[in-house]
Design a protein around this motif. Structure first.
Motif, PDB file in Angstrom:
ATOM      1  N   VAL A 186     -15.472 -17.735   7.569  1.00 16.76           N
ATOM      2  CA  VAL A 186     -14.023 -17.587   7.654  1.00 16.76           C
ATOM      3  C   VAL A 186     -13.693 -16.804   8.915  1.00 16.76           C
ATOM      4  O   VAL A 186     -14.300 -15.765   9.184  1.00 16.76           O
ATOM      5  CB  VAL A 186     -13.457 -16.841   6.424  1.00 16.76           C
ATOM      6  CG1 VAL A 186     -11.966 -16.598   6.582  1.00 16.76           C
ATOM      7  CG2 VAL A 186     -13.746 -17.615   5.153  1.00 16.76           C
ATOM      8  N   GLN A 187     -12.735 -17.300   9.697  1.00 19.77           N
ATOM      9  CA  GLN A 187     -12.222 -16.560  10.843  1.00 19.77           C
ATOM     10  C   GLN A 187     -10.704 -16.587  10.775  1.00 19.77           C
ATOM     11  O   GLN A 187     -10.104 -17.655  10.792  1.00 19.77           O
ATOM     12  CB  GLN A 187     -12.706 -17.178  12.160  1.00 19.77           C
ATOM     13  CG  GLN A 187     -12.326 -16.364  13.386  1.00 19.77           C
ATOM     14  CD  GLN A 187     -12.909 -16.935  14.662  1.00 19.77           C
ATOM     15  OE1 GLN A 187     -12.886 -18.140  14.879  1.00 19.77           O
ATOM     16  NE2 GLN A 187     -13.444 -16.088  15.524  1.00 19.77           N
ATOM     17  N   LYS A 188     -10.096 -15.402  10.705  1.00 18.77           N
ATOM     18  CA  LYS A 188      -8.651 -15.379  10.579  1.00 18.77           C
ATOM     19  C   LYS A 188      -8.077 -14.030  10.993  1.00 18.77           C
ATOM     20  O   LYS A 188      -8.788 -13.032  11.113  1.00 18.77           O
ATOM     21  CB  LYS A 188      -8.221 -15.720   9.167  1.00 18.77           C
ATOM     22  CG  LYS A 188      -8.685 -14.743   8.100  1.00 18.77           C
ATOM     23  CD  LYS A 188      -7.984 -14.994   6.778  1.00 18.77           C
ATOM     24  CE  LYS A 188      -8.126 -16.420   6.308  1.00 18.77           C
ATOM     25  NZ  LYS A 188      -7.411 -16.671   5.049  1.00 18.77           N
ATOM     26  N   GLN A 189      -6.762 -14.043  11.164  1.00 19.16           N
ATOM     27  CA  GLN A 189      -6.001 -12.845  11.484  1.00 19.16           C
ATOM     28  C   GLN A 189      -5.233 -12.445  10.235  1.00 19.16           C
ATOM     29  O   GLN A 189      -4.504 -13.239   9.653  1.00 19.16           O
ATOM     30  CB  GLN A 189      -5.027 -13.124  12.627  1.00 19.16           C
ATOM     31  CG  GLN A 189      -4.263 -11.921  13.125  1.00 19.16           C
ATOM     32  CD  GLN A 189      -5.011 -11.146  14.187  1.00 19.16           C
ATOM     33  OE1 GLN A 189      -5.820 -11.717  14.894  1.00 19.16           O
ATOM     34  NE2 GLN A 189      -4.749  -9.851  14.298  1.00 19.16           N
ATOM     35  N   VAL A 190      -5.423 -11.189   9.794  1.00 14.30           N
ATOM     36  CA  VAL A 190      -4.663 -10.649   8.657  1.00 14.30           C
ATOM     37  C   VAL A 190      -4.081  -9.314   9.104  1.00 14.30           C
ATOM     38  O   VAL A 190      -4.802  -8.348   9.326  1.00 14.30           O
ATOM     39  CB  VAL A 190      -5.541 -10.468   7.402  1.00 14.30           C
ATOM     40  CG1 VAL A 190      -5.802 -11.805   6.747  1.00 14.30           C
ATOM     41  CG2 VAL A 190      -6.864  -9.792   7.730  1.00 14.30           C
ATOM     42  N   GLY A 191      -2.765  -9.277   9.245  1.00 20.84           N
ATOM     43  CA  GLY A 191      -2.140  -8.070   9.753  1.00 20.84           C
ATOM     44  C   GLY A 191      -2.625  -7.780  11.160  1.00 20.84           C
ATOM     45  O   GLY A 191      -2.630  -8.654  12.040  1.00 20.84           O
ATOM     46  N   ALA A 192      -3.085  -6.551  11.392  1.00 18.96           N
ATOM     47  CA  ALA A 192      -3.601  -6.163  12.708  1.00 18.96           C
ATOM     48  C   ALA A 192      -5.077  -6.475  12.862  1.00 18.96           C
ATOM     49  O   ALA A 192      -5.663  -6.217  13.915  1.00 18.96           O
ATOM     50  CB  ALA A 192      -3.358  -4.666  12.936  1.00 18.96           C
ATOM     51  N   TYR A 193      -5.699  -7.041  11.807  1.00 19.31           N
ATOM     52  CA  TYR A 193      -7.143  -7.272  11.830  1.00 19.31           C
ATOM     53  C   TYR A 193      -7.461  -8.734  12.129  1.00 19.31           C
ATOM     54  O   TYR A 193      -6.880  -9.643  11.530  1.00 19.31           O
ATOM     55  CB  TYR A 193      -7.768  -6.902  10.479  1.00 19.31           C
ATOM     56  CG  TYR A 193      -7.487  -5.489  10.040  1.00 19.31           C
ATOM     57  CD1 TYR A 193      -8.035  -4.403  10.716  1.00 19.31           C
ATOM     58  CD2 TYR A 193      -6.665  -5.231   8.942  1.00 19.31           C
ATOM     59  CE1 TYR A 193      -7.783  -3.103  10.303  1.00 19.31           C
ATOM     60  CE2 TYR A 193      -6.406  -3.937   8.523  1.00 19.31           C
ATOM     61  CZ  TYR A 193      -6.962  -2.878   9.212  1.00 19.31           C
ATOM     62  OH  TYR A 193      -6.713  -1.586   8.811  1.00 19.31           O
ATOM     63  N   ARG A 194      -8.406  -8.917  13.046  1.00 20.06           N
ATOM     64  CA  ARG A 194      -8.974 -10.246  13.271  1.00 20.06           C
ATOM     65  C   ARG A 194     -10.418 -10.190  12.798  1.00 20.06           C
ATOM     66  O   ARG A 194     -11.214  -9.372  13.271  1.00 20.06           O
ATOM     67  CB  ARG A 194      -8.918 -10.637  14.750  1.00 20.06           C
ATOM     68  CG  ARG A 194      -9.493 -12.028  15.042  1.00 20.06           C
ATOM     69  CD  ARG A 194      -9.378 -12.349  16.519  1.00 20.06           C
ATOM     70  NE  ARG A 194     -10.094 -13.570  16.861  1.00 20.06           N
ATOM     71  CZ  ARG A 194      -9.571 -14.799  16.814  1.00 20.06           C
ATOM     72  NH1 ARG A 194      -8.313 -14.941  16.437  1.00 20.06           N
ATOM     73  NH2 ARG A 194     -10.279 -15.857  17.145  1.00 20.06           N
TER      74      ARG A 194
ATOM     75  N   PRO B 265       0.079 -20.253   4.354  1.00 17.98           N
ATOM     76  CA  PRO B 265       0.290 -19.147   5.307  1.00 17.98           C
ATOM     77  C   PRO B 265      -0.997 -18.462   5.722  1.00 17.98           C
ATOM     78  O   PRO B 265      -1.098 -17.918   6.816  1.00 17.98           O
ATOM     79  CB  PRO B 265       1.202 -18.187   4.523  1.00 17.98           C
ATOM     80  CG  PRO B 265       0.935 -18.504   3.078  1.00 17.98           C
ATOM     81  CD  PRO B 265       0.687 -19.980   3.046  1.00 17.98           C
ATOM     82  N   ALA B 266      -2.022 -18.491   4.854  1.00 23.33           N
ATOM     83  CA  ALA B 266      -3.263 -17.771   5.159  1.00 23.33           C
ATOM     84  C   ALA B 266      -4.109 -18.486   6.210  1.00 23.33           C
ATOM     85  O   ALA B 266      -5.060 -17.905   6.718  1.00 23.33           O
ATOM     86  CB  ALA B 266      -4.085 -17.590   3.884  1.00 23.33           C
ATOM     87  N   MET B 267      -3.778 -19.757   6.541  1.00 22.45           N
ATOM     88  CA  MET B 267      -4.617 -20.474   7.504  1.00 22.45           C
ATOM     89  C   MET B 267      -4.068 -20.357   8.928  1.00 22.45           C
ATOM     90  O   MET B 267      -4.572 -20.991   9.849  1.00 22.45           O
ATOM     91  CB  MET B 267      -4.758 -21.946   7.123  1.00 22.45           C
ATOM     92  CG  MET B 267      -3.475 -22.765   7.030  1.00 22.45           C
ATOM     93  SD  MET B 267      -2.641 -23.242   8.566  1.00 22.45           S
ATOM     94  CE  MET B 267      -3.912 -24.114   9.393  1.00 22.45           C
ATOM     95  N   ASP B 268      -3.058 -19.504   9.131  1.00 19.68           N
ATOM     96  CA  ASP B 268      -2.494 -19.345  10.456  1.00 19.68           C
ATOM     97  C   ASP B 268      -3.577 -18.891  11.436  1.00 19.68           C
ATOM     98  O   ASP B 268      -4.230 -17.871  11.233  1.00 19.68           O
ATOM     99  CB  ASP B 268      -1.357 -18.314  10.409  1.00 19.68           C
ATOM    100  CG  ASP B 268      -0.665 -18.189  11.761  1.00 19.68           C
ATOM    101  OD1 ASP B 268      -0.654 -19.183  12.495  1.00 19.68           O
ATOM    102  OD2 ASP B 268      -0.157 -17.100  12.063  1.00 19.68           O
ATOM    103  N   HIS B 269      -3.769 -19.660  12.511  1.00 19.22           N
ATOM    104  CA  HIS B 269      -4.849 -19.368  13.462  1.00 19.22           C
ATOM    105  C   HIS B 269      -4.355 -19.760  14.855  1.00 19.22           C
ATOM    106  O   HIS B 269      -4.849 -20.694  15.474  1.00 19.22           O
ATOM    107  CB  HIS B 269      -6.106 -20.155  13.089  1.00 19.22           C
ATOM    108  CG  HIS B 269      -7.344 -19.668  13.766  1.00 19.22           C
ATOM    109  ND1 HIS B 269      -7.708 -20.061  15.027  1.00 19.22           N
ATOM    110  CD2 HIS B 269      -8.304 -18.808  13.361  1.00 19.22           C
ATOM    111  CE1 HIS B 269      -8.847 -19.484  15.373  1.00 19.22           C
ATOM    112  NE2 HIS B 269      -9.230 -18.721  14.380  1.00 19.22           N
TER     113      HIS B 269
END
Length: 560
Positions: free
Chosen positions: A40-48, A510-514
């Motif tokens: 899994v590679q994703k951006q969540v908040g300020a974390y990548r 929304p969680a797949m935003d990349h």
């Protein structure tokens, strides 16, 4: 477990069962073919984040969780398993991952039961608190024979314990009826022999019963716990000027074996499609199609086959169930072939795509012969480029070396430029910036990739919703109503213009935003599972047209 090895273990005591049980299980993949684990590679908040979860060898067993913090300040990362069946209320507390080095965290996480599961990561630090859900299939997938040396060692230990036990029983039988001041006599030896014989008989009966129980447990494991992909029956027949592909799920044995059962009315659309089917012609891997069969009934899916050349094709079909369980259904089909004509019928799904390219160039039985795929240098690194059907070019960017290492985590980056070499803007394809399919030359490794990783967005959405549900046990809705509502949703999507359809799909995922920094690029995280030659199909969309780039690469086992 082989019969010969069963015979070698008559002296094992019950205390050794845990070790033996752990040795008969081995890992494999369930959602894809030959690619275990989830990336899994994703951006969540300020974390990548870049996350890798390798499933356990044993269920119960431990999954290896690795988290690379590529951006953001993290003080602590916790991880816990969450099963769809029991949800948040039945999940344990978080285990804290160990910080191995800057930005890298690792830990082992117990998965105690088989079924559809996920790993929930909880991040805490100066940049806030965030949660990430990673779908993971917790299933037993293989039987492993006990290593010969281990079997011999355990057999000798068991034999020694049995001899000691028989000796102790014999001595106890003699000494227990002998007075302290009684002289030794011939009768004492007979009593000891009688005790040893009786002890040997009792132990033989106990060990025979134990062996019978263990054999029964092994059979139960093989028949009921060992994962087996759902079987399908495929056919190709002429229909309305084209060839019609039919995929029918084989329900044989559903009533007798719970492991084989699937709730077929509860299939979820994954980025708007109930099924994603990939066809690849063997042996050259030169003809490729990405189709989306429609559901005729709960068991049957159908699609029109485009103008592909005749030959034998490998078929891989991905589906997702309401529980988040994902499967790849596989088969081999023969296609008669047809030439493209102006009057050819339209595809059965507006998002179907296909391509005929040059053969991979690897002869059967020569998979280990090195070959190079780089024809250019990009920023000082090997690269590859391909002309697309609209005249633009796709470029494999930042390839670390010509030959890649198996098991190493890579970010595969691809860019599109027009005929003048200028970057061109890409449009969303099924709600995301691109898709990729990777296949080993012999078909034993297959993966359907997205920019966020190797997992299903529908599965992630299913688990996120389950975590928000406070019920200890999930209750399925009415099967007919659920199936009909899903069919109406998919049919409506197919009638919408691309812009409106993609907007709706992205709102539901929304969680797949990349998002990429440059809008002519797409990237995919992946670790090639083993050495061999691989073909990569990269699909993007431009000016309303699906474009497919084809790239070959060699993968070797890394040097120790």
């Amino acid at each position: 477990m082989s019969t010969s090895k069963n015979r070698a273990l008559p002296g094992l005591l019950t205390g050794l069962l845990v070790l033996l049980h752990a040795l008969i299980l081995a890992p494999a993949a369930s959602a894809h073919v030959g690619s275990s684990g989830v990336i899994v590679q994703k951006q969540v908040g300020a974390y990548r984040l870049l996350v890798s979860v390798q499933p356990p060898d044993v269920v119960p067993g431990t999954a290896k969780v690795t988290v690379y913090v590529e951006q953001g300040r993290v003080a602590q990362i916790g991880a816990r398993p969450v099963y769809f069946r029991s949800g948040d209320e039945g999940a344990p507390t978080h285990d804290i991952l160990t910080r191995v080095e800057n930005g890298r965290y690792e830990g082992d996480l117990w998965l105690m039961d088989s079924g559809s599961s996920s790993v929930e990561l909880e991040l805490n630090g100066p940049d806030g608190k965030q949660t990430v859900v990673v779908p993971v299939m917790s299933v037993a997938t293989a039987v492993r024979d006990m290593p010969e040396g281990t079997g011999i060692g355990l057999a000798l230990m068991g034999l020694l314990l049995v001899v000691m036990m028989i000796t102790i029983i014999g001595a106890s039988n003699a000494d227990g009826i002998t007075k302290p001041d009684q002289a030794a006599s011939a009768g004492l030896g007979r009593r000891r022999l009688v005790g040893m014989g009786a002890g040997a008989l009792v132990l033989a009966l106990l060990l025979t019963g134990w062996r019978s129980w263990w054999t029964s447990e092994v059979e139960v494991y093989k028949d009921q716990q060992l994962y087996r992909p759902t079987s399908i029956l495929t056919s190709v027949a002429p229909a309305n000027g084209t060839q019609r592909l039919s995929i029918r799920i084989d329900t044989t044995g559903f009533g007798q074996n719970w492991q084989k059962k699937r709730l077929l009315s509860y299939v979820l659309p994954d980025h708007g499609k109930l099924m994603h089917t990939f066809l690849v012609r063997m042996p050259g891997l030169d003809a490729f199609a990405h189709l989306h069969p429609s559901r005729r009934d709960s068991l049957t899916y159908e699609a029109s086959i485009p103008a592909l050349p005749a030959g034998r094709y490998l078929l891989y079909s991905d589906i997702v169930f309401r529980s988040g369980f994902t499967e790849t259904l596989t088969d081999t089909i023969d296609i008669a072939g047809s030439a493209p004509t102006a009057s050819a019928p339209a595809p059965s799904d507006p998002d179907d795509s296909w391509l005929v390219a040059n053969p991979m160039g690897i002869k059967a039985g020569a998979e280990g012969v090195p070959h190079l795929d780089n024809n250019m240098v990009v920023c000082g690194k090997p690269g590859a480029s391909m002309k697309l059907t609209d005249g633009s070019s796709m470029i494999w960017m930042d390839k670390p070396q010509s030959v890649l290492d198996a098991g190493k985590l890579y970010t595969l980056k691809f860019a599109v430029a027009d005929a003048q070499g200028k970057a061109v803007a890409l449009e969303p394809y099924l709600g995301m910036s691109g898709h990729a399919a990777i296949l080993r030359s012999d078909g034993t490794v297959y993966i359907h990739l997205h920019p966020v990783g190797t997992y299903s967005m529908a599965a992630e959405g299913s688990f996120v919703g389950r975590l928000a549900d406070t019920a200890r046990t999930f209750r399925y809705p009415d099967a007919n109503q659920f199936r009909d509502s899903i069919d109406r949703y998919v049919a409506r999507l197919n009638t919408l213009p691309d812009a409106e359809k993609n907007k709706l799909l992205m709102a539901g995922m929304p969680a797949m935003d990349h998002k990429m920094a440059v809008n002519n690029m797409v990237e995919f995280p992946y670790a090639f599972p083993r050495a061999g030659h691989y073909r990569i199909w990269v699909q993007v969309k431009r000016n309303g047209q699906v474009l497919t780039g084809v790239f070959d690469t060699e993968v070797k086992e890394p040097l120790l």
